[in-house]
Design a protein around this motif. Structure first.
Motif, PDB file in Angstrom:
ATOM      1  N   ARG A   1       0.817  -1.211   0.000  1.00  0.00           N
ATOM      2  CA  ARG A   1       0.000   0.000   0.000  1.00  0.00           C
ATOM      3  C   ARG A   1       0.850   1.261   0.000  1.00  0.00           C
ATOM      4  O   ARG A   1       0.546   2.236  -0.692  1.00  0.00           O
TER       5      ARG A   1
ATOM      6  N   GLU B   1      -8.060  -4.530  -3.971  1.00  0.00           N
ATOM      7  CA  GLU B   1      -8.046  -5.440  -2.828  1.00  0.00           C
ATOM      8  C   GLU B   1      -9.343  -6.238  -2.747  1.00  0.00           C
ATOM      9  O   GLU B   1      -9.330  -7.429  -2.401  1.00  0.00           O
ATOM     10  N   ALA B   2     -10.472  -5.579  -3.067  1.00  0.00           N
ATOM     11  CA  ALA B   2     -11.753  -6.294  -3.058  1.00  0.00           C
ATOM     12  C   ALA B   2     -11.769  -7.371  -4.143  1.00  0.00           C
ATOM     13  O   ALA B   2     -12.237  -8.498  -3.919  1.00  0.00           O
TER      14      ALA B   2
ATOM     15  N   PRO C   1     -12.681  -0.991   8.141  1.00  0.00           N
ATOM     16  CA  PRO C   1     -12.830  -0.876   6.687  1.00  0.00           C
ATOM     17  C   PRO C   1     -11.551  -0.400   6.038  1.00  0.00           C
ATOM     18  O   PRO C   1     -10.788   0.348   6.645  1.00  0.00           O
ATOM     19  N   ARG C   2     -11.280  -0.843   4.830  1.00  0.00           N
ATOM     20  CA  ARG C   2     -10.078  -0.435   4.122  1.00  0.00           C
ATOM     21  C   ARG C   2     -10.241   0.981   3.629  1.00  0.00           C
ATOM     22  O   ARG C   2     -11.321   1.398   3.231  1.00  0.00           O
ATOM     23  N   LYS C   3      -9.137   1.716   3.647  1.00  0.00           N
ATOM     24  CA  LYS C   3      -9.179   3.110   3.188  1.00  0.00           C
ATOM     25  C   LYS C   3      -8.442   3.196   1.858  1.00  0.00           C
ATOM     26  O   LYS C   3      -7.456   2.565   1.658  1.00  0.00           O
TER      27      LYS C   3
ATOM     28  N   THR D   1      -8.523   0.202  -3.252  1.00  0.00           N
ATOM     29  CA  THR D   1      -9.618  -0.475  -2.542  1.00  0.00           C
ATOM     30  C   THR D   1     -10.325  -1.472  -3.455  1.00  0.00           C
ATOM     31  O   THR D   1     -10.632  -2.601  -3.054  1.00  0.00           O
ATOM     32  N   LYS D   2     -10.584  -1.059  -4.698  1.00  0.00           N
ATOM     33  CA  LYS D   2     -11.215  -1.961  -5.664  1.00  0.00           C
ATOM     34  C   LYS D   2     -10.318  -3.164  -5.955  1.00  0.00           C
ATOM     35  O   LYS D   2     -10.802  -4.296  -6.091  1.00  0.00           O
TER      36      LYS D   2
ATOM     37  N   LYS E   1      -6.362   5.832  -4.136  1.00  0.00           N
ATOM     38  CA  LYS E   1      -6.841   5.085  -2.974  1.00  0.00           C
ATOM     39  C   LYS E   1      -8.092   4.279  -3.311  1.00  0.00           C
ATOM     40  O   LYS E   1      -8.245   3.143  -2.869  1.00  0.00           O
ATOM     41  N   LYS E   2      -8.983   4.869  -4.096  1.00  0.00           N
ATOM     42  CA  LYS E   2     -10.201   4.150  -4.490  1.00  0.00           C
ATOM     43  C   LYS E   2      -9.855   2.953  -5.381  1.00  0.00           C
ATOM     44  O   LYS E   2     -10.445   1.878  -5.252  1.00  0.00           O
TER      45      LYS E   2
END
Length: 378
Positions: free
Chosen positions: A62, A333-334, A376-378, A330-331, A326-327
């Protein structure tokens, strides 16, 4: 100390809990990350490239992703706004060491005339004079600023994980001063190249500064800079966090920079004057008194318009690109976790480091509330 495990304990407990690694082509051997629970059975990059390409980003640390995003966005924003940045500096210092039409326009404080004079006397590349050390400075500066801000926010949280406005301001100030201390010599080089017409490159500027005061010349005005950057970054970063999250990230960055710039611009003007005092040290209050005596309060805001035109879009671009990264992370990692489930592999546990005794509060706004089992992940 309760809640904190040594690296040996982390590795020991993680090794006892490891399931047998899958022997399929989709997975690799277990990997570990310092301060985190073990990440087991990482999916192979070759497998992800053909099944879920976006999940490849989840394999990059990250910190590396955010460092790269901050550095790239800062470099792009600085390069796009470099012409206005140079005009701003020339107006602030009334032309500095310039002569001719550039100096005349800068002394008058005429933005348009100064802009045209640079192109006439120095050509197109004159608008980007001094931009190289600025871009070089942006890369470590953006990384140090944004990363240290997150660290200081965690350090200043109370025992319940809450972060008051005052502590958020303190975190922003500390982050700004940390980044400034690390990169100040590059800012001094940029200023000297922007106002001294005799210099044609970074090497020449380094030579001149070394002759004027050895290594200390690169830190001339550091005290004034710290005094200015502390409140500026406190206001900018805190405002960005506290403005409505429903606002577009570019608009939030623009508004946060406007609040900070209007409040702290005089401190930056005084710092520029101190940096240009070749071979001698000038106290902050002495420099400020001289500006007020010669030009009044308007002198403290010389160059404000080009600075606003340059700085506000700059911050909007930088922060929006950083938010976008960052968004995307997050996507990624999901998507990675979804693929792990599809392959029957336990998804990795990603937990942020927090000081001893601090609650694992997933509320980014610091208002308390129920604590989820997994933040929650940031």
């Amino acid at each position: 100390m309760a809640g904190i495990r040594s690296p040996c304990q982390v590795f020991a407990s993680a090794s006892l809990a490891l399931p047998a690694p899958s022997r399929g082509a989709a997975t690799e051997m277990p990997i570990f990350e310092l301060g985190e629970v073990a990440t087991v059975n990482r999916l192979a990059p070759a497998y992800l490239a053909t099944h879920k390409p976006i999940a490849l980003l989840a394999l990059v640390p990250r910190a590396a992703v955010l460092f790269g995003a901050g550095a790239l966005s800062g470099a792009i924003a600085k390069s796009l706004t470099a012409p206005l940045d140079r005009v701003k500096i020339l107006l602030q210092v009334k032309g500095g060491m310039q002569k001719g039409a550039i100096a005349e326009a800068a002394i008058k404080g005429n933005l348009v005339q100064a802009f045209l004079a640079i192109g006439k006397e120095e050509g197109l590349m004159g608008y980007w004079k001094g931009n190289l050390p600025q871009v070089m400075r942006v890369v470590p500066y953006s990384a140090a600023q944004l990363c240290s801000y997150e660290v200081f926010k965690k350090l200043f949280q109370d025992e319940e994980g809450n972060l008051s406005v005052q502590r958020r301001l303190a975190a922003g100030a500390c982050a700004g001063m940390t980044a400034t201390l690390l990169t100040y010599p590059l800012d001094t080089l940029r200023l000297r190249l922007a106002v001294d017409p005799k210099l044609r490159g970074v090497q020449g500027a380094i030579t001149v500064l070394l002759k004027e005061g050895s290594g200390a010349a690169f830190y001339r005005g550091l005290g004034a800079s710290m005094l200015g950057i502390g409140p500026y970054m406190a206001l900018e970063l805190s405002s960005y966090d506290l403005l409505p999250q429903s606002m577009p990230s570019f608009a939030r960055g623009f508004a946060a920079a406007l609040i900070a710039t209007v409040s702290c611009y005089p401190l930056d003007t005084v710092r520029r004057h101190i940096q240009l005092q070749a071979g001698r040290s000038v106290a902050y209050h002495t420099a400020a008194a001289a500006i007020l005596r010669d030009d009044g309060i308007a002198g403290m805001y010389r160059g404000f318009v080009p600075n606003a035109l340059k700085n506000l879009p700059n911050k909007g671009v930088k922060l929006s690109v950083f938010d976008g990264a960052k968004k995307m992370l997050t996507k990624a990692e999901a998507a990675y976790d979804e693929q792990c489930v599809a392959e029957g592999v336990p998804p990795p546990k990603r937990e942020e480091w927090r000081p001893a005794g601090r609650a694992r509060n997933g509320n980014a706004g610091g208002k308390g509330g129920a604590q989820p089992k997994q933040p929650p992940r940031k």
